[in-house]
Design an enzyme around this catalytic site. Structure first.
Site, PDB file in Angstrom:
ATOM      1  N   SER A 252      10.758  -0.515   0.732  1.00 51.09           N
ATOM      2  CA  SER A 252      11.176  -0.142   2.080  1.00 51.09           C
ATOM      3  C   SER A 252       9.999  -0.290   3.025  1.00 51.09           C
ATOM      4  O   SER A 252       8.887   0.161   2.725  1.00 51.09           O
ATOM      5  CB  SER A 252      11.676   1.301   2.103  1.00 51.09           C
ATOM      6  OG  SER A 252      11.781   1.794   3.423  1.00 51.09           O
ATOM      7  N   LYS A 253      10.237  -0.891   4.178  1.00 54.06           N
ATOM      8  CA  LYS A 253       9.151  -1.062   5.153  1.00 54.06           C
ATOM      9  C   LYS A 253       8.693   0.272   5.722  1.00 54.06           C
ATOM     10  O   LYS A 253       7.595   0.359   6.268  1.00 54.06           O
ATOM     11  CB  LYS A 253       9.599  -1.995   6.276  1.00 54.06           C
ATOM     12  CG  LYS A 253      10.753  -1.478   7.124  1.00 54.06           C
ATOM     13  CD  LYS A 253      11.142  -2.500   8.184  1.00 54.06           C
ATOM     14  CE  LYS A 253      12.304  -2.008   9.045  1.00 54.06           C
ATOM     15  NZ  LYS A 253      12.699  -3.019  10.064  1.00 54.06           N
ATOM     16  N   ARG A 254       9.523   1.297   5.605  1.00 57.50           N
ATOM     17  CA  ARG A 254       9.117   2.623   6.089  1.00 57.50           C
ATOM     18  C   ARG A 254       8.175   3.317   5.119  1.00 57.50           C
ATOM     19  O   ARG A 254       7.467   4.250   5.488  1.00 57.50           O
ATOM     20  CB  ARG A 254      10.351   3.496   6.329  1.00 57.50           C
ATOM     21  CG  ARG A 254      11.277   2.976   7.418  1.00 57.50           C
ATOM     22  CD  ARG A 254      12.481   3.886   7.602  1.00 57.50           C
ATOM     23  NE  ARG A 254      13.374   3.403   8.644  1.00 57.50           N
ATOM     24  CZ  ARG A 254      14.318   2.498   8.469  1.00 57.50           C
ATOM     25  NH1 ARG A 254      14.482   1.961   7.271  1.00 57.50           N
ATOM     26  NH2 ARG A 254      15.091   2.103   9.465  1.00 57.50           N
ATOM     27  N   ARG A 255       8.170   2.877   3.857  1.00 51.56           N
ATOM     28  CA  ARG A 255       7.415   3.581   2.827  1.00 51.56           C
ATOM     29  C   ARG A 255       6.395   2.677   2.134  1.00 51.56           C
ATOM     30  O   ARG A 255       5.326   3.150   1.730  1.00 51.56           O
ATOM     31  CB  ARG A 255       8.409   4.136   1.792  1.00 51.56           C
ATOM     32  CG  ARG A 255       7.796   4.888   0.634  1.00 51.56           C
ATOM     33  CD  ARG A 255       8.861   5.305  -0.354  1.00 51.56           C
ATOM     34  NE  ARG A 255       9.651   4.167  -0.833  1.00 51.56           N
ATOM     35  CZ  ARG A 255      10.963   4.065  -0.702  1.00 51.56           C
ATOM     36  NH1 ARG A 255      11.651   5.021  -0.121  1.00 51.56           N
ATOM     37  NH2 ARG A 255      11.615   2.988  -1.149  1.00 51.56           N
TER      38      ARG A 255
END
Length: 492
Positions: A252-255
């Protein structure tokens, strides 16, 4: 039920030139490594079969699309070897240029009775079914509604039978048609949704094999029904396993660090990245991993891709990169390091950089760095006026008897006639023996005094390149710092 399975890329009944695969990213952000893996698998199929790789930019989300993201896709693909100069490459095409074909397909479905207009809201369906999460209940199927703004166009899914998807990786999964709701193909404003646009574009571009991530598998029976309703033979499908992090969570690009550009900026060589990505879900056999792309292509068969999720192991990628770095010619390695030796990445001014000094230590550095970005910390002592002292390294190396050893080392080094690596080593070895220390312990204070760190390039070759004057000046500075620290302790 779908009949007549299309042939696979390696089938002798499929002319090589007829194989057409596609990669269809949306220009809404940095280039995801998962997208890079999908692109490479498609590219490998095209190259192995003598077919065509089609790049389609799915740019219909005007609110999120940016021209720089499109250019980023082109640049990233080119960095990995996929570009318009290769005869296998076709495109880019832009989905936004096909809106009239999308609308025409929607009209054809409506006129053929394969789709119908619906004015139901989500609240209407929930009120009828008593379940706010239920799928569409087919209420408008036989109402005969004409198009009006606000009315969506729904595909009339067959009530009976099943849809079989020919998937080279997952076998031939079967989906009962009565489990597929009447799905929307055009919104209330008349604009076609992704499912229809995707199918129409693939038909227009004569795509024979759709190789993409497994997250698209639930959409596949719907898209296959659309292919058939529009009078075309569906492609062969292949749904690649999801890529996960060390906690087995989907990247995930958020993580997670997922942008290809970030890895290249860290000094991952494109060739190493290509090699590593090709092994995410597939193996070339014989326990071999480090292979040139041409050999990977020769062995690649999408039917051999695993269904299990693929772990994106950054440590393994870095190790791959180190192998590729060590295999380079010194001149190629020197050229590859260049971005990290000059502004804006280098912490020294252009006038401080000495190309000859770097050339002298490049073969030493090449055996030690796993990322090209590591070159900066390995050679900064050569180009900065003062070394960057790592305080943990200082504390570890400057314990007793460093305060006594350094002055002796300084005096002995100053008397050397030949400032050469072997003589430097012999001198420090002799000073260490005088203090009851082996070379490893004796050279640590000298290394930290001169380079600022306990780990780095071979010390004596580094001192030879740095030169007598600068080496002795740094040892003097370390001696003075130790004396100041001792005086402060005494005063307390």
């Amino acid at each position: 039920m779908t009949s007549g399975a299309p042939t696979t890329p390696s089938s002798p009944t499929t002319p090589a030139s007829d194989v057409r695969v596609r990669f269809a990213p949306s220009p809404t952000g940095m280039f995801h490594v998962g997208g890079a893996r999908s692109a490479l698998f498609n590219w490998a199929v095209a190259k192995r079969s003598g077919g065509t790789f089609v790049l389609r930019i799915e740019d219909t989300d005007a609110a999120r699309n940016k021209p720089e993201w499109t250019q980023g896709i082109l640049d990233a693909l080119a960095a990995l070897g996929m570009h318009a100069q290769d005869p296998a490459f076709e495109g880019p095409y832009f989905q936004s240029q096909n809106v009239e074909l999308h609308a025409e397909a929607a009209r054809r479905l409506s006129e053929a009775g394969r789709a119908y207009y619906c004015d139901c809201t989500r609240e209407d369906v929930a009120a009828r079914t008593g379940n706010p999460h239920s799928g569409y209940d087919g209420f408008c199927r036989d109402r005969g509604l004409a198009y009006e703004p606000g009315r969506a166009l729904r595909f009339r899914t067959p009530d009976e039978g099943e849809t079989q998807v020919v998937d080279l990786i997952r076998g031939n999964p079967v989906f009962p048609n009565d489990s597929i709701e009447d799905f929307v193909v055009a919104r209330g404003d008349g604009s076609p949704v992704f499912l229809l646009a995707n199918v129409v574009d693939d038909m227009d571009e004569r795509i024979t094999h759709v190789i993409r991530g497994e997250e698209h598998l639930p959409n596949t029976p719907k898209q296959q029904l659309l292919w058939e309703a529009l009078g075309a033979t569906p492609p062969v499908w292949a749904h690649l396993p999801v890529i996960v992090n060390e906690k087995r969570q989907k990247l995930s690009k958020r993580r997670d660090k997922v942008a290809l550009e970030d890895y290249l900026a860290d000094g991952i060589l494109p060739e190493a990245m290509v090699n590593y990505l090709m092994l995410l879900g597939w193996a070339p056999g014989n326990d071999e991993e480090i292979l040139p792309f041409e050999e990977l292509v020769r062995r690649f068969d999408v039917a051999d891709v695993n269904t299990a999720s693929a772990f994106f192991d950054v440590k393994k990628l870095t190790a791959f990169n180190g192998e590729y770095i060590r295999a380079m010619g010194v001149e190629d390695f020197t050229a590859a390091c260049d971005p990290w030796l000059h502004a804006p990445r280098a912490p020294w001014g252009e006038e401080q950089f000495d190309a000859a000094a770097f050339a002298a230590v490049a073969p030493l550095a090449q055996t030690r760095v796993a990322l090209l970005s590591e070159i900066t910390n390995n050679v900064d002592f050569l180009f900065l006026d003062e070394p960057v002292h790592d305080e943990q390294s200082w504390a570890k190396a400057m314990k007793p008897p460093a305060a006594e050893l350094l002055p002796d080392a300084r005096a002995a080094l100053a008397e050397l006639e030949a400032w050469e690596a072997e003589a430097l080593k012999e001198t420090v070895t002799a000073v260490g023996e005088k203090h009851g220390l082996k070379l490893g312990k004796a050279q640590a204070p000298v290394r930290v005094a001169v380079t600022g760190r306990t780990v780095g390039l071979p010390l004596f070759e580094s001192l030879e390149v740095l030169g007598r004057e600068r080496t002795l000046a740094r040892v003097d500075a370390a001696i003075a710092r130790l004396a100041d620290a001792a005086a402060g302790t005494t005063a307390e």
